[in-house]
Write a protein that holds these residues in place. Structure first.
Motif, PDB file in Angstrom:
ATOM      1  N   GLN A  87      30.215 194.003  92.833  1.00  0.00           N
ATOM      2  CA  GLN A  87      29.756 194.280  94.191  1.00  0.00           C
ATOM      3  C   GLN A  87      30.753 193.651  95.155  1.00  0.00           C
ATOM      4  O   GLN A  87      31.176 192.506  94.959  1.00  0.00           O
ATOM      5  CB  GLN A  87      28.373 193.694  94.410  1.00  0.00           C
ATOM      6  N   TYR A  88      31.111 194.411  96.155  1.00  0.00           N
ATOM      7  CA  TYR A  88      32.088 193.909  97.126  1.00  0.00           C
ATOM      8  C   TYR A  88      31.690 194.393  98.518  1.00  0.00           C
ATOM      9  O   TYR A  88      31.665 195.607  98.772  1.00  0.00           O
ATOM     10  CB  TYR A  88      33.484 194.420  96.759  1.00  0.00           C
ATOM     11  N   ASN A  89      31.374 193.450  99.368  1.00  0.00           N
ATOM     12  CA  ASN A  89      30.975 193.790 100.738  1.00  0.00           C
ATOM     13  C   ASN A  89      29.934 194.906 100.787  1.00  0.00           C
ATOM     14  O   ASN A  89      30.040 195.841 101.580  1.00  0.00           O
ATOM     15  CB  ASN A  89      32.201 194.182 101.566  1.00  0.00           C
ATOM     16  N   ALA A 124      29.310 197.180  98.620  1.00  0.00           N
ATOM     17  CA  ALA A 124      29.603 198.374  97.809  1.00  0.00           C
ATOM     18  C   ALA A 124      29.494 198.016  96.324  1.00  0.00           C
ATOM     19  O   ALA A 124      30.041 196.999  95.890  1.00  0.00           O
ATOM     20  CB  ALA A 124      30.998 198.894  98.116  1.00  0.00           C
ATOM     21  N   GLN A 161      45.046 207.150  89.601  1.00  0.00           N
ATOM     22  CA  GLN A 161      45.467 205.914  90.291  1.00  0.00           C
ATOM     23  C   GLN A 161      44.979 205.835  91.741  1.00  0.00           C
ATOM     24  O   GLN A 161      44.558 204.762  92.184  1.00  0.00           O
ATOM     25  CB  GLN A 161      46.984 205.756  90.217  1.00  0.00           C
ATOM     26  N   PRO A 162      45.019 206.936  92.489  1.00  0.00           N
ATOM     27  CA  PRO A 162      44.532 206.834  93.874  1.00  0.00           C
ATOM     28  C   PRO A 162      43.055 206.472  93.984  1.00  0.00           C
ATOM     29  O   PRO A 162      42.593 206.076  95.052  1.00  0.00           O
ATOM     30  CB  PRO A 162      44.792 208.238  94.435  1.00  0.00           C
ATOM     31  N   LEU A 163      42.332 206.623  92.888  1.00  0.00           N
ATOM     32  CA  LEU A 163      40.904 206.314  92.932  1.00  0.00           C
ATOM     33  C   LEU A 163      40.620 204.830  92.693  1.00  0.00           C
ATOM     34  O   LEU A 163      39.507 204.357  92.893  1.00  0.00           O
ATOM     35  CB  LEU A 163      40.142 207.152  91.896  1.00  0.00           C
ATOM     36  N   LEU A 164      41.621 204.098  92.241  1.00  0.00           N
ATOM     37  CA  LEU A 164      41.442 202.667  91.974  1.00  0.00           C
ATOM     38  C   LEU A 164      41.515 201.881  93.273  1.00  0.00           C
ATOM     39  O   LEU A 164      42.352 202.182  94.143  1.00  0.00           O
ATOM     40  CB  LEU A 164      42.558 202.155  91.048  1.00  0.00           C
ATOM     41  N   HIS A 165      40.674 200.852  93.366  1.00  0.00           N
ATOM     42  CA  HIS A 165      40.820 199.995  94.530  1.00  0.00           C
ATOM     43  C   HIS A 165      42.099 199.176  94.351  1.00  0.00           C
ATOM     44  O   HIS A 165      42.236 198.427  93.381  1.00  0.00           O
ATOM     45  CB  HIS A 165      39.619 199.060  94.679  1.00  0.00           C
ATOM     46  N   PRO A 166      43.063 199.329  95.275  1.00  0.00           N
ATOM     47  CA  PRO A 166      44.386 198.722  95.040  1.00  0.00           C
ATOM     48  C   PRO A 166      44.356 197.201  94.939  1.00  0.00           C
ATOM     49  O   PRO A 166      45.053 196.627  94.095  1.00  0.00           O
ATOM     50  CB  PRO A 166      45.219 199.191  96.241  1.00  0.00           C
ATOM     51  N   ARG A 167      43.568 196.559  95.751  1.00  0.00           N
ATOM     52  CA  ARG A 167      43.572 195.093  95.767  1.00  0.00           C
ATOM     53  C   ARG A 167      43.108 194.506  94.434  1.00  0.00           C
ATOM     54  O   ARG A 167      43.615 193.491  93.981  1.00  0.00           O
ATOM     55  CB  ARG A 167      42.677 194.584  96.897  1.00  0.00           C
ATOM     56  N   TYR A 216      45.712 196.327  90.968  1.00  0.00           N
ATOM     57  CA  TYR A 216      47.157 196.191  90.801  1.00  0.00           C
ATOM     58  C   TYR A 216      47.604 194.743  90.977  1.00  0.00           C
ATOM     59  O   TYR A 216      47.049 194.016  91.799  1.00  0.00           O
ATOM     60  CB  TYR A 216      47.896 197.035  91.844  1.00  0.00           C
ATOM     61  N   SER A 268      33.751 204.895  97.775  1.00  0.00           N
ATOM     62  CA  SER A 268      35.103 205.194  98.272  1.00  0.00           C
ATOM     63  C   SER A 268      35.590 206.524  97.705  1.00  0.00           C
ATOM     64  O   SER A 268      36.226 207.317  98.409  1.00  0.00           O
ATOM     65  CB  SER A 268      36.075 204.080  97.858  1.00  0.00           C
ATOM     66  N   GLU A 291      51.804 206.465  90.741  1.00  0.00           N
ATOM     67  CA  GLU A 291      51.472 207.607  91.578  1.00  0.00           C
ATOM     68  C   GLU A 291      51.460 207.217  93.049  1.00  0.00           C
ATOM     69  O   GLU A 291      51.041 206.106  93.409  1.00  0.00           O
ATOM     70  CB  GLU A 291      50.095 208.156  91.204  1.00  0.00           C
ATOM     71  N   VAL A 331      50.016 207.107  96.623  1.00  0.00           N
ATOM     72  CA  VAL A 331      48.652 207.171  97.156  1.00  0.00           C
ATOM     73  C   VAL A 331      48.738 207.492  98.647  1.00  0.00           C
ATOM     74  O   VAL A 331      49.355 206.747  99.412  1.00  0.00           O
ATOM     75  CB  VAL A 331      47.904 205.832  96.943  1.00  0.00           C
ATOM     76  N   ILE A 387      40.827 204.270 103.155  1.00  0.00           N
ATOM     77  CA  ILE A 387      39.426 204.292 102.688  1.00  0.00           C
ATOM     78  C   ILE A 387      39.147 203.077 101.801  1.00  0.00           C
ATOM     79  O   ILE A 387      38.130 202.406 101.939  1.00  0.00           O
ATOM     80  CB  ILE A 387      39.127 205.612 101.943  1.00  0.00           C
ATOM     81  N   HIS A 388      40.077 202.800 100.898  1.00  0.00           N
ATOM     82  CA  HIS A 388      39.885 201.626 100.027  1.00  0.00           C
ATOM     83  C   HIS A 388      39.831 200.340 100.857  1.00  0.00           C
ATOM     84  O   HIS A 388      38.976 199.474 100.648  1.00  0.00           O
ATOM     85  CB  HIS A 388      41.031 201.524  99.015  1.00  0.00           C
ATOM     86  N   ALA A 435      27.188 192.555 101.830  1.00  0.00           N
ATOM     87  CA  ALA A 435      26.859 191.512 100.867  1.00  0.00           C
ATOM     88  C   ALA A 435      28.045 190.641 100.492  1.00  0.00           C
ATOM     89  O   ALA A 435      29.126 190.736 101.058  1.00  0.00           O
ATOM     90  CB  ALA A 435      26.279 192.166  99.647  1.00  0.00           C
ATOM     91  N   ALA A 442      30.959 189.037  98.173  1.00  0.00           N
ATOM     92  CA  ALA A 442      31.983 189.556  97.268  1.00  0.00           C
ATOM     93  C   ALA A 442      31.669 189.160  95.833  1.00  0.00           C
ATOM     94  O   ALA A 442      31.075 188.132  95.598  1.00  0.00           O
ATOM     95  CB  ALA A 442      33.333 189.017  97.665  1.00  0.00           C
TER      96      ALA A 442
END
Lengths: 193, 105
Positions: free
Chosen positions: A72-74, A76, A97-103, A106, A121, B84, B86, B93-94, B103, B105
């Protein structure tokens, strides 16, 4: 999640319409999708596993090395997937890869060390393409809340799909640009590129 | 459950397109049959021809299914993709989650 939490979630889902849109029920749909992915990851039914390679050895990572948990993050809800004993992973699947949360996925050197997905997201990313992320209530009831057994292969559910003519349902959904969120590879139908 | 479903769905799409095309062709032929019938031609033999064309086309479509499934399966084979790109809208969005209210983290 406790068994009681899951039962509450099941009772909430069963009251929803046949097709549950992330647009209308963002938190509920995100939680159900995350739970489904989290439970399948690292099992016989993990269809993402065959695309997950060790970036250092170039070898496929055995599915039983794959672990997952809900995160859970903020506010989400999402799912974190990693491979035990593998520092860098190579996802040999175009469009994921674009579907991954980058922070959270990676390292600074650009390598992927885990996969963190937030379905809400992903719903917004697909909306950029004019597509709508949805859940099919009965699929959720049958898989996530239907006595899911990680030791059983999905062939068992395939018969269920045939009996329910789910191919037609799937085709009709995709025709109307509704993408049923079953797992990350489903999203190959519409990638954000 | 999903990969097979996707493959079948894609095959189903192609099959449906072919079938619709066959049906459209049949409709045209049947319209032609009606017209020629009014002119006193042999409707029965034309119908037989229409039916045989339809069945042959439908059968051909069904025979295509295994190949379409195989092609679809190959499209899902693992392939090295490297890093890839992005799109910036996707990154935004991310990153919007970072500033989301809510909530812990």
């Amino acid at each position: 999640m406790t068994p009681e939490d899951i039962e509450v979630l099941r009772r909430t889902l069963v009251r929803q319409p046949e097709i549950v849109s992330f647009k209308d029920e963002l938190k509920l749909a995100s939680l159900v999708a995350s739970l489904g992915i989290q439970r399948e990851a690292g099992t016989l039914n993990d269809e993402m596993a065959r695309f997950v390679f060790d970036a250092e050895t170039g070898e496929i990572i055995p599915y039983h090395h794959i672990r997952s948990e809900l995160v859970q993050y903020n506010g989400a809800v999402g799912v974190r997937i990693w491979a035990e004993g593998h520092e860098r992973i190579d996802l040999r699947f175009r469009g994921i890869q674009p579907l991954l949360h980058p922070r959270f996925s990676y390292r600074e050197d650009g390598s992927i060390y885990q996969c963190v997905f937030f379905p809400e997201s992903i719903a917004k990313i697909l909306a950029l393409q004019g597509a709508e992320l949805v859940l099919v209530r009965e699929w959720g009831m049958n898989t996530i809340f239907g006595g899911f057994d990680p030791e059983k292969h999905y062939y068992q559910t395939n018969f269920w799909e045939l009996e329910n003519n789910d191919t037609l349902r799937f085709a009709k959904l995709v025709e109307s640009r509704k993408i049923p969120f079953l797992e990350p590879t489903t999203l190959s139908l519409i990638s954000p590129e | 459950m999903k990969k097979n479903l996707k493959m079948i769905a894609m095959a189903g799409f192609n099959l449906a397109v072919n079938t619709v095309a066959v049906m459209a062709a049949s409709s045209s032929s049947q319209a032609a049959v009606s017209n020629t019938s009014m002119l006193g031609n042999n409707q029965g033999s034309t119908n037989t021809q229409v039916n045989s064309i339809s069945m042959a086309s439908i059968e051909k479509s069904f025979l295509e299914v295994p190949r379409m499934c195989k092609d679809r399966s190959a499209a899902f084979d693992p392939v090295p993709v490297g890093r890839e790109e992005v799109p910036s809208q996707v990154v935004a969005i991310h990153l919007a989650l970072d500033s989301a209210q809510g909530a812990v983290a």
